[in-house]
Design a protein around this motif. Structure first.
Motif, PDB file in Angstrom:
ATOM      1  N   GLY A  28      68.113  -9.997 -20.698  1.00 26.88           N
ATOM      2  CA  GLY A  28      69.093  -9.745 -19.631  1.00 26.88           C
ATOM      3  C   GLY A  28      69.500 -11.046 -18.963  1.00 26.88           C
ATOM      4  O   GLY A  28      68.653 -11.849 -18.566  1.00 26.88           O
ATOM      5  N   ALA A  29      70.801 -11.258 -18.853  1.00 24.88           N
ATOM      6  CA  ALA A  29      71.316 -12.499 -18.253  1.00 24.88           C
ATOM      7  C   ALA A  29      72.198 -12.209 -17.047  1.00 24.88           C
ATOM      8  O   ALA A  29      73.210 -12.862 -16.816  1.00 24.88           O
ATOM      9  CB  ALA A  29      72.061 -13.323 -19.297  1.00 24.88           C
ATOM     10  N   GLY A  30      71.801 -11.190 -16.277  1.00 25.83           N
ATOM     11  CA  GLY A  30      72.422 -10.970 -14.968  1.00 25.83           C
ATOM     12  C   GLY A  30      71.744 -11.891 -13.962  1.00 25.83           C
ATOM     13  O   GLY A  30      70.935 -12.763 -14.341  1.00 25.83           O
ATOM     14  N   PRO A  31      72.040 -11.713 -12.665  1.00 32.09           N
ATOM     15  CA  PRO A  31      71.427 -12.587 -11.650  1.00 32.09           C
ATOM     16  C   PRO A  31      69.907 -12.622 -11.730  1.00 32.09           C
ATOM     17  O   PRO A  31      69.307 -13.689 -11.513  1.00 32.09           O
ATOM     18  CB  PRO A  31      71.890 -11.949 -10.335  1.00 32.09           C
ATOM     19  N   ALA A  32      69.246 -11.500 -12.062  1.00 32.84           N
ATOM     20  CA  ALA A  32      67.778 -11.494 -12.112  1.00 32.84           C
ATOM     21  C   ALA A  32      67.270 -12.280 -13.322  1.00 32.84           C
ATOM     22  O   ALA A  32      66.298 -13.043 -13.216  1.00 32.84           O
ATOM     23  CB  ALA A  32      67.252 -10.065 -12.164  1.00 32.84           C
ATOM     24  N   GLY A  60      75.885 -10.720 -16.096  1.00 35.74           N
ATOM     25  CA  GLY A  60      75.416  -9.330 -16.012  1.00 35.74           C
ATOM     26  C   GLY A  60      76.486  -8.356 -15.568  1.00 35.74           C
ATOM     27  O   GLY A  60      77.688  -8.636 -15.629  1.00 35.74           O
ATOM     28  N   TRP A  66      81.225  -5.424 -11.366  1.00 35.14           N
ATOM     29  CA  TRP A  66      81.362  -5.315  -9.908  1.00 35.14           C
ATOM     30  C   TRP A  66      82.163  -6.474  -9.317  1.00 35.14           C
ATOM     31  O   TRP A  66      82.135  -6.694  -8.112  1.00 35.14           O
ATOM     32  CB  TRP A  66      79.987  -5.242  -9.232  1.00 35.14           C
ATOM     33  N   VAL A  69      84.555  -6.280  -6.116  1.00 34.64           N
ATOM     34  CA  VAL A  69      83.915  -5.582  -4.997  1.00 34.64           C
ATOM     35  C   VAL A  69      83.638  -6.592  -3.877  1.00 34.64           C
ATOM     36  O   VAL A  69      83.188  -7.702  -4.151  1.00 34.64           O
ATOM     37  CB  VAL A  69      82.580  -4.967  -5.509  1.00 34.64           C
ATOM     38  N   SER A  71      81.407  -8.283  -1.096  1.00 38.72           N
ATOM     39  CA  SER A  71      79.942  -8.395  -1.061  1.00 38.72           C
ATOM     40  C   SER A  71      79.375  -7.681   0.162  1.00 38.72           C
ATOM     41  O   SER A  71      80.046  -7.557   1.187  1.00 38.72           O
ATOM     42  CB  SER A  71      79.535  -9.865  -1.008  1.00 38.72           C
ATOM     43  N   ALA A 162      64.939  -7.851 -17.535  1.00 32.27           N
ATOM     44  CA  ALA A 162      65.881  -7.988 -16.404  1.00 32.27           C
ATOM     45  C   ALA A 162      67.162  -7.292 -16.845  1.00 32.27           C
ATOM     46  O   ALA A 162      68.241  -7.869 -16.857  1.00 32.27           O
ATOM     47  CB  ALA A 162      66.114  -9.460 -16.090  1.00 32.27           C
ATOM     48  N   THR A 163      66.987  -6.034 -17.248  1.00 26.52           N
ATOM     49  CA  THR A 163      68.029  -5.343 -18.011  1.00 26.52           C
ATOM     50  C   THR A 163      68.986  -4.492 -17.162  1.00 26.52           C
ATOM     51  O   THR A 163      69.869  -3.834 -17.706  1.00 26.52           O
ATOM     52  CB  THR A 163      67.363  -4.465 -19.094  1.00 26.52           C
ATOM     53  N   SER A 165      70.696  -1.743 -14.316  1.00 27.23           N
ATOM     54  CA  SER A 165      70.693  -0.288 -14.101  1.00 27.23           C
ATOM     55  C   SER A 165      72.026   0.325 -14.508  1.00 27.23           C
ATOM     56  O   SER A 165      73.028  -0.357 -14.608  1.00 27.23           O
ATOM     57  CB  SER A 165      70.457   0.023 -12.622  1.00 27.23           C
ATOM     58  N   HIS A 206      77.218   2.362   0.164  1.00 23.78           N
ATOM     59  CA  HIS A 206      78.150   1.242   0.040  1.00 23.78           C
ATOM     60  C   HIS A 206      79.193   1.509  -1.064  1.00 23.78           C
ATOM     61  O   HIS A 206      80.402   1.433  -0.817  1.00 23.78           O
ATOM     62  CB  HIS A 206      77.309  -0.007  -0.290  1.00 23.78           C
ATOM     63  N   PRO A 300      66.687   1.059 -25.793  1.00 24.88           N
ATOM     64  CA  PRO A 300      66.813   2.097 -26.812  1.00 24.88           C
ATOM     65  C   PRO A 300      65.448   2.558 -27.341  1.00 24.88           C
ATOM     66  O   PRO A 300      65.196   3.735 -27.448  1.00 24.88           O
ATOM     67  CB  PRO A 300      67.634   1.428 -27.905  1.00 24.88           C
ATOM     68  N   VAL A 343      66.909  -5.286  -3.242  1.00 24.48           N
ATOM     69  CA  VAL A 343      67.934  -5.556  -4.267  1.00 24.48           C
ATOM     70  C   VAL A 343      68.959  -6.544  -3.723  1.00 24.48           C
ATOM     71  O   VAL A 343      69.441  -6.395  -2.612  1.00 24.48           O
ATOM     72  CB  VAL A 343      68.631  -4.239  -4.693  1.00 24.48           C
ATOM     73  N   GLY A 344      69.280  -7.539  -4.529  1.00 27.98           N
ATOM     74  CA  GLY A 344      70.265  -8.547  -4.133  1.00 27.98           C
ATOM     75  C   GLY A 344      69.825  -9.893  -4.700  1.00 27.98           C
ATOM     76  O   GLY A 344      68.637 -10.111  -4.960  1.00 27.98           O
TER      77      GLY A 344
HETATM   78  C1  LIG Z   1      78.758  -2.199  -6.269  1.00 29.23           C
HETATM   79  C2  LIG Z   1      77.656  -3.181  -6.094  1.00 29.23           C
HETATM   80  C3  LIG Z   1      77.742  -4.203  -5.147  1.00 29.23           C
HETATM   81  C4  LIG Z   1      76.715  -5.132  -4.991  1.00 29.23           C
HETATM   82  N1  LIG Z   1      76.843  -6.104  -4.071  1.00 29.23           N
HETATM   83  C5  LIG Z   1      75.878  -7.029  -3.954  1.00 29.23           C
HETATM   84  C6  LIG Z   1      75.994  -8.107  -3.012  1.00 29.23           C
HETATM   85  O1  LIG Z   1      76.931  -8.182  -2.254  1.00 29.23           O
HETATM   86  N2  LIG Z   1      75.006  -9.018  -2.953  1.00 29.23           N
HETATM   87  C7  LIG Z   1      73.921  -8.969  -3.772  1.00 29.23           C
HETATM   88  O2  LIG Z   1      73.092  -9.870  -3.696  1.00 29.23           O
HETATM   89  N3  LIG Z   1      73.770  -7.936  -4.640  1.00 29.23           N
HETATM   90  C8  LIG Z   1      74.709  -6.976  -4.741  1.00 29.23           C
HETATM   91  N4  LIG Z   1      74.541  -5.942  -5.623  1.00 29.23           N
HETATM   92  C9  LIG Z   1      73.211  -5.688  -6.192  1.00 29.23           C
HETATM   93  C10 LIG Z   1      72.754  -6.513  -7.373  1.00 29.23           C
HETATM   94  O3  LIG Z   1      72.703  -7.885  -7.068  1.00 29.23           O
HETATM   95  C11 LIG Z   1      73.547  -6.284  -8.635  1.00 29.23           C
HETATM   96  O4  LIG Z   1      73.444  -4.928  -8.994  1.00 29.23           O
HETATM   97  C12 LIG Z   1      73.117  -7.174  -9.810  1.00 29.23           C
HETATM   98  O5  LIG Z   1      74.072  -6.993 -10.844  1.00 29.23           O
HETATM   99  C13 LIG Z   1      71.745  -6.818 -10.373  1.00 29.23           C
HETATM  100  O6  LIG Z   1      71.347  -7.877 -11.214  1.00 29.23           O
HETATM  101  P1  LIG Z   1      70.414  -7.663 -12.490  1.00 29.23           P
HETATM  102  O7  LIG Z   1      70.312  -8.990 -13.131  1.00 29.23           O
HETATM  103  O8  LIG Z   1      69.183  -6.948 -12.106  1.00 29.23           O
HETATM  104  O9  LIG Z   1      71.208  -6.652 -13.441  1.00 29.23           O
HETATM  105  P2  LIG Z   1      72.637  -6.780 -14.147  1.00 29.23           P
HETATM  106  O10 LIG Z   1      73.586  -7.591 -13.384  1.00 29.23           O
HETATM  107  O11 LIG Z   1      73.027  -5.375 -14.457  1.00 29.23           O
HETATM  108  O12 LIG Z   1      72.335  -7.548 -15.513  1.00 29.23           O
HETATM  109  C14 LIG Z   1      71.578  -6.944 -16.546  1.00 29.23           C
HETATM  110  C15 LIG Z   1      71.882  -7.672 -17.841  1.00 29.23           C
HETATM  111  O13 LIG Z   1      70.982  -7.192 -18.851  1.00 29.23           O
HETATM  112  C16 LIG Z   1      71.678  -7.039 -20.061  1.00 29.23           C
HETATM  113  N5  LIG Z   1      70.979  -6.046 -20.886  1.00 29.23           N
HETATM  114  C17 LIG Z   1      70.771  -4.739 -20.609  1.00 29.23           C
HETATM  115  N6  LIG Z   1      70.097  -4.157 -21.618  1.00 29.23           N
HETATM  116  C18 LIG Z   1      69.891  -5.117 -22.543  1.00 29.23           C
HETATM  117  C19 LIG Z   1      69.258  -5.132 -23.821  1.00 29.23           C
HETATM  118  N7  LIG Z   1      68.705  -4.011 -24.350  1.00 29.23           N
HETATM  119  N8  LIG Z   1      69.227  -6.300 -24.517  1.00 29.23           N
HETATM  120  C20 LIG Z   1      69.774  -7.444 -24.008  1.00 29.23           C
HETATM  121  N9  LIG Z   1      70.383  -7.480 -22.792  1.00 29.23           N
HETATM  122  C21 LIG Z   1      70.444  -6.326 -22.078  1.00 29.23           C
HETATM  123  C22 LIG Z   1      73.062  -6.559 -19.637  1.00 29.23           C
HETATM  124  O14 LIG Z   1      74.016  -6.832 -20.663  1.00 29.23           O
HETATM  125  C23 LIG Z   1      73.284  -7.405 -18.380  1.00 29.23           C
HETATM  126  O15 LIG Z   1      73.921  -8.613 -18.726  1.00 29.23           O
HETATM  127  C24 LIG Z   1      75.563  -5.007  -5.788  1.00 29.23           C
HETATM  128  C25 LIG Z   1      75.462  -3.976  -6.733  1.00 29.23           C
HETATM  129  C26 LIG Z   1      76.491  -3.076  -6.879  1.00 29.23           C
HETATM  130  C27 LIG Z   1      76.357  -1.987  -7.898  1.00 29.23           C
END
Ligand SMILES: Cc1cc2nc3c(=O)[nH]c(=O)nc-3n(C[C@H](O)[C@H](O)[C@H](O)COP(=O)(O)OP(=O)(O)OC[C@H]3O[C@@H](n4cnc5c(N)ncnc54)[C@H](O)[C@@H]3O)c2cc1C
Length: 364
Positions: A28-32, A60, A66, A69, A71, A162-163, A165, A206, A300, A343-344
């Motif tokens: 997973g290459a989102g913020p986490a 991510g 998002w 949206v 913040s 870090a996959t 939701s 939100h 999966p 979360v954030g």
């Molecule tokens: C509407 C909305 C507004 C938000 N606003 C804010 C804000 O203002 N400030 C803030 O700090 N946070 C905010 N968040 C909360 C949070 O920061 C985000 O949801 C953030 O995207 C979560 O990061 P993450 O890395 O956990 O997951 P994600 O960003 O979802 O990244 C997950 C990554 O994992 C990858 N992945 C998934 N499954 C697999 C797999 N099997 N194999 C390989 N890769 C995979 C995906 O492709 C994706 O790139 C908000 C969330 C939402 C929904």
């Protein structure tokens, strides 16, 4: 460092399978995921012993779904995240990002954060071994995890999930579902709703309020907000925030105070889901948006475990298997004893700061 390359025979013919022997693999290459890779390097794990897997490497869901949206956190917290890992080398960026010119005490658009996140991603990918693909299966074998994508098999001593939701959904018959990410993108939403539509919006968080705000600005016939509980506002105390993770902040707090607590916009009705008129009101709707929360994205196949449980104080899932981000958030009591799931971006970073040293010891 050891690399193994082997020729494997797959059902559809001959496929080259590269099996790499790693210490850590972040999925997973989102913020986490970005924060996890950065912190592993900061804590001395050699970057070439770290694998990183994602089908997109585009910040991510934060970057891909998002980005239109507003913040709910302030610019300052995003800047703290970007400067919190030495390995991000954020100081070496070729130019300042627009985010850095904004008032740190204000909110911004999530798209303002995406460009710096993408820049950091590219910098980290130069250091670690990155695999473009989706992890399809995960299993533990002889003290190592095997992660399979469509065309690669990666072996790693430790894995960080870090996959992210997925949005939770409902499905009322006869009502067309508008995906939440479309409803949170004003231009995309404008293409799929029109004057004949009465749109149901489920939820009072939100996301639900952002959808209401988007819809009210469009030429739809009616919007009906079905909700279960009253909305709550985050309260900024001196050094903590009441309802930090569930309360309305920024744009949605202003919008709710003006429109929901004041005079409802003409086009908007609000109906409690327990109200006797629920069925009658829903029957008027031909489209629906379900903004009723998120649930952990399922891998999966995660062989060996019927159900995936994690320790929400440490992120530990199984031997050598850890989780972070929105899918595996830290649970922590706030100042007045509420248990919050944090979360954030800044919270992910803050949590990883304290937890990765434990993960490294746990894996030894
Ligand atoms: C509407 C909305 C507004 C938000 N606003 C804010 C804000 O203002 N400030 C803030 O700090 N946070 C905010 N968040 C909360 C949070 O920061 C985000 O949801 C953030 O995207 C979560 O990061 P993450 O890395 O956990 O997951 P994600 O960003 O979802 O990244 C997950 C990554 O994992 C990858 N992945 C998934 N499954 C697999 C797999 N099997 N194999 C390989 N890769 C995979 C995906 O492709 C994706 O790139 C908000 C969330 C939402 C929904």
């Amino acid at each position: 460092m050891s690399f193994f390359f082997k020729l494997g025979i797959e059902k559809n013919g001959i496929t080259l399978l590269m099996i790499r022997d790693l210490d850590w693999c972040v999925i997973g290459a989102g913020p986490a995921g970005i924060a996890a890779v950065g912190k592993l390097i900061d804590l001395g794990v050699p970057p070439e012993r770290i694998g990183w897997m994602d089908p997109h490497f585009a910040a991510g869901d934060f970057g891909r779904k998002w980005n239109r949206v507003p913040s709910n956190t302030k610019v300052d917290l995003f800047l703290r995240y970007l400067n919190a890992a030495a390995s991000f080398e954020f100081k070496k960026r070729p130019h300042k990002f627009p985010l850095e010119e904004m008032n740190p005490a204000e909110n911004c658009w999530l798209q303002d954060v995406v460009a710096p996140l993408e820049w950091v991603t590219q910098e980290l990918r130069k250091k670690v071994q990155s695999f473009v693909g989706e992890a399809m299966a995960l299993s533990l074998y002889q003290n190592r995890w095997e992660i399979k994508t469509k065309d690669v098999s990666v072996h790693s001593k430790n894995v960080i999930l870090a996959t992210g939701s997925e949005t939770k959904g409902l499905a009322y018959p006869g009502v067309e579902t508008i995906p939440l990410d479309t409803a949170l993108h004003p231009e995309k939403l404008a293409h799929i709703v029109g004057q004949k539509d009465t749109v149901a919006v489920f939820g009072s968080s939100h996301s639900a309020l952002l959808v209401l705000a988007n819809l009210i600005d469009l030429p739809v016939k009616k919007v009906v907000n079905f909700y279960r509980s009253p909305h709550r506002y985050a309260v900024y105390m001196e050094d903590w925030i009441l309802y930090d993770d569930i309360g309305l902040k920024g744009f949605t707090a202003h919008w709710a105070k003006k429109h929901l607590d004041g005079k409802l916009p003409e086009k908007l009705d609000r109906v409690l889901v327990s109200d006797p008129t629920f069925d009658e009101s829903l029957a008027l709707c031909n489209k629906a948006v379900y903004a009723i929360g998120f649930e952990r994205r399922k891998l999966p196949v995660l062989e060996q475990y019927e159900k995936l449980h994690y320790d929400d104080r440490t992120g530990i899932i199984a031997p050598g298997l850890f989780g972070c981000g929105i899918a595996f958030p830290q649970a922590r009591f706030n100042k007045i004893g509420h248990l919050e799931h944090r979360v954030g971006l800044w919270k992910f970073m803050d949590y990883l700061n304290s937890i990765i040293p434990i993960w490294i010891k746990y894996s030894n």
